[in-house]
Motif scaffolding. Structure first.
Motif, short mmCIF file in Angstrom:
data_model
loop_
_atom_site.label_atom_id
_atom_site.label_comp_id
_atom_site.label_asym_id
_atom_site.label_seq_id
_atom_site.Cartn_x
_atom_site.Cartn_y
_atom_site.Cartn_z
N MET A 151 0.84 -1.18 0.00
CA MET A 151 0.00 0.00 0.00
C MET A 151 0.89 1.25 0.00
SD MET A 151 -3.13 1.24 2.43
CE MET A 151 -4.23 0.14 1.59
N ARG A 152 0.48 2.22 -0.78
CA ARG A 152 1.21 3.48 -0.87
C ARG A 152 1.02 4.28 0.42
NH1 ARG A 152 -1.23 5.89 -6.31
NH2 ARG A 152 0.58 7.24 -6.32
N LYS A 153 2.02 5.09 0.73
CA LYS A 153 1.93 5.98 1.88
C LYS A 153 1.67 7.40 1.41
CE LYS A 153 5.28 3.56 4.78
NZ LYS A 153 6.57 3.72 5.47
N ILE A 154 1.06 8.18 2.31
CA ILE A 154 1.01 9.63 2.11
C ILE A 154 2.07 10.22 3.02
CG2 ILE A 154 -0.30 11.75 2.45
CD1 ILE A 154 -2.76 10.32 1.51
N VAL A 155 2.98 10.97 2.39
CA VAL A 155 4.07 11.63 3.08
C VAL A 155 3.76 13.13 3.07
CG1 VAL A 155 6.54 12.10 3.06
CG2 VAL A 155 5.69 9.85 2.32
N TYR A 156 3.66 13.72 4.25
CA TYR A 156 3.37 15.15 4.37
C TYR A 156 4.67 15.90 4.59
CZ TYR A 156 1.29 19.43 6.43
OH TYR A 156 0.92 20.72 6.72
N TRP A 157 5.00 16.82 3.68
CA TRP A 157 6.23 17.61 3.73
C TRP A 157 5.83 19.06 3.81
CZ3 TRP A 157 10.82 18.63 4.98
CH2 TRP A 157 11.72 19.39 4.24
N VAL A 158 6.24 19.73 4.90
CA VAL A 158 5.77 21.09 5.12
C VAL A 158 6.85 21.92 5.82
CG1 VAL A 158 4.69 20.52 7.35
CG2 VAL A 158 3.81 22.44 5.99
N HIS A 159 6.86 23.20 5.51
CA HIS A 159 7.73 24.17 6.17
C HIS A 159 6.87 24.94 7.18
CE1 HIS A 159 10.97 23.58 3.26
NE2 HIS A 159 10.00 23.43 2.38
N ALA A 160 7.43 25.17 8.37
CA ALA A 160 6.69 25.88 9.41
C ALA A 160 7.63 26.85 10.12
CB ALA A 160 6.11 24.89 10.42
N SER A 161 7.01 27.84 10.74
CA SER A 161 7.76 28.78 11.57
C SER A 161 7.86 28.20 12.98
CB SER A 161 7.03 30.12 11.61
OG SER A 161 5.76 29.98 12.25
N VAL A 162 8.72 28.81 13.79
CA VAL A 162 8.86 28.37 15.18
C VAL A 162 7.54 28.48 15.93
CG1 VAL A 162 10.01 28.89 17.37
CG2 VAL A 162 11.33 28.86 15.27
N ASP A 163 6.71 29.48 15.57
CA ASP A 163 5.42 29.63 16.25
C ASP A 163 4.29 28.86 15.56
OD1 ASP A 163 5.67 31.54 14.19
OD2 ASP A 163 4.57 33.09 15.25
N GLY A 164 4.63 27.94 14.66
CA GLY A 164 3.65 26.97 14.17
C GLY A 164 2.80 27.39 12.99
N PHE B 236 5.09 33.67 1.91
CA PHE B 236 5.89 32.45 1.98
C PHE B 236 7.30 32.75 1.47
CE2 PHE B 236 7.03 28.05 0.67
CZ PHE B 236 6.84 27.44 1.90
N ASP B 237 7.83 33.87 1.93
CA ASP B 237 9.15 34.32 1.50
C ASP B 237 10.23 34.02 2.53
OD1 ASP B 237 8.22 36.07 3.41
OD2 ASP B 237 8.65 37.89 2.27
N TRP B 238 9.91 33.31 3.56
CA TRP B 238 10.83 33.10 4.68
C TRP B 238 11.57 31.76 4.69
CZ3 TRP B 238 8.68 28.99 7.14
CH2 TRP B 238 7.31 28.79 6.92
N PRO B 239 11.07 30.67 4.06
CA PRO B 239 11.88 29.45 4.08
C PRO B 239 13.16 29.64 3.28
CG PRO B 239 9.60 28.93 3.55
CD PRO B 239 9.75 30.43 3.45
N ARG B 240 14.25 29.13 3.81
CA ARG B 240 15.54 29.20 3.13
C ARG B 240 15.97 27.79 2.76
NH1 ARG B 240 14.18 33.49 2.06
NH2 ARG B 240 14.64 35.38 3.20
N MET B 241 16.02 27.51 1.46
CA MET B 241 16.37 26.18 0.98
C MET B 241 17.87 26.10 0.74
SD MET B 241 13.57 24.44 0.96
CE MET B 241 14.06 22.98 0.07
N GLY B 242 18.62 25.80 1.79
CA GLY B 242 20.05 25.59 1.65
C GLY B 242 20.31 24.23 1.01
N PRO B 243 21.56 23.89 0.76
CA PRO B 243 21.87 22.64 0.07
C PRO B 243 21.43 21.38 0.82
CG PRO B 243 23.89 23.79 0.74
CD PRO B 243 22.75 24.70 1.02
N GLU B 244 21.55 21.37 2.14
CA GLU B 244 21.13 20.17 2.89
C GLU B 244 19.61 20.02 2.91
OE1 GLU B 244 24.93 20.08 5.97
OE2 GLU B 244 22.98 20.73 6.71
N LEU B 245 18.89 21.12 3.09
CA LEU B 245 17.43 21.05 3.08
C LEU B 245 16.93 20.69 1.69
CD1 LEU B 245 14.83 21.34 4.71
CD2 LEU B 245 14.88 23.80 4.21
N SER B 246 17.56 21.22 0.67
CA SER B 246 17.20 20.87 -0.71
C SER B 246 17.42 19.39 -0.96
CB SER B 246 18.00 21.69 -1.71
OG SER B 246 17.64 23.06 -1.63
N ALA B 247 18.52 18.84 -0.48
CA ALA B 247 18.81 17.41 -0.65
C ALA B 247 17.77 16.56 0.07
CB ALA B 247 20.22 17.09 -0.16
#
Length: 187
Positions: free
Chosen positions: A1-14, A23-34
């Motif tokens: 059975m397939r899974k649903i994987v939830y991928w989300v960016h959040a702030s410290v205050d949720g 949505f201009d605040w996430p920073r996609m550095g090389p490790e996060l991009s990988a």
């Protein structure tokens, strides 16, 4: 059975976006991009609620002409080539939408999970993630907490009515600043 994987960016205050939808605040550095690209390699279908879909379809079809960011140039071809399902009661779809579901969320998503294929990636969103979590249909949660306090916006999960116990799988600090926690469904 397939899974649903939830991928989300959040702030410290949720929050998943700012008070005005920014949505201009996430920073996609090389490790996060990988990390994000590794999730992409596990899936063959992308799943979106309508608000996130409208943001995505406004950017990703022509992303390389808007940005030369390495994450953007790596993800854009994957986004264009991968089937995309939008969950909505009223949206008819567009040229980038593979399918629209939403009349019977529980049954339609359970049917998607039962189809052959790789996992499904639910990207961002609050209302759909909350509804699917409430139904017990999300199998993995990957939450990237960025070092920013937004002070308002859409919460990570919209209007949960019941407690969802999750099981911590791992936590990683990426690019020296983003804390990514992975959870499974708990007892």
């Amino acid at each position: 059975m397939r899974k649903i994987v939830y991928w989300v960016h959040a702030s410290v205050d949720g929050f998943i976006d700012g008070p005005n939808g920014e949505f201009d605040w996430p920073r996609m550095g090389p490790e996060l991009s990988a990390y994000s690209e590794a999730l992409d390699q596990r899936v063959d279908t992308l799943l979106f609620g309508r608000p996130v879909w409208e943001m995505m379809v406004g950017f990703w079809p022509n992303a390389e002409s808007i940005s030369d960011d390495p994450h953007t140039t790596a993800f854009a071809p994957f986004w264009r080539a991968t089937p995309k399902i939008v969950v909505s009661h009223s949206y008819a779809g567009d040229e980038w939408t593979s399918r629209v579901i939403g009349k019977d969320l529980a049954q339609e998503v359970a049917d998607l999970k039962a189809e052959p294929g790789a996992d499904l990636l639910l990207t961002g969103g609050s209302a759909l993630a909350g509804a699917l979590a409430e139904l017990g249909l999300i199998d993995e949660f990957h939450i990237a907490v960025h070092p920013v306090v937004l002070g308002g916006g859409r919460p990570l999960f919209a209007h949960p009515e019941h407690r969802n116990n999750l099981q911590h799988i791992q936590t990683t600090v990426l690019d020296g600043q983003v804390v990514v926690s992975q959870y499974g469904v708990g007892a």
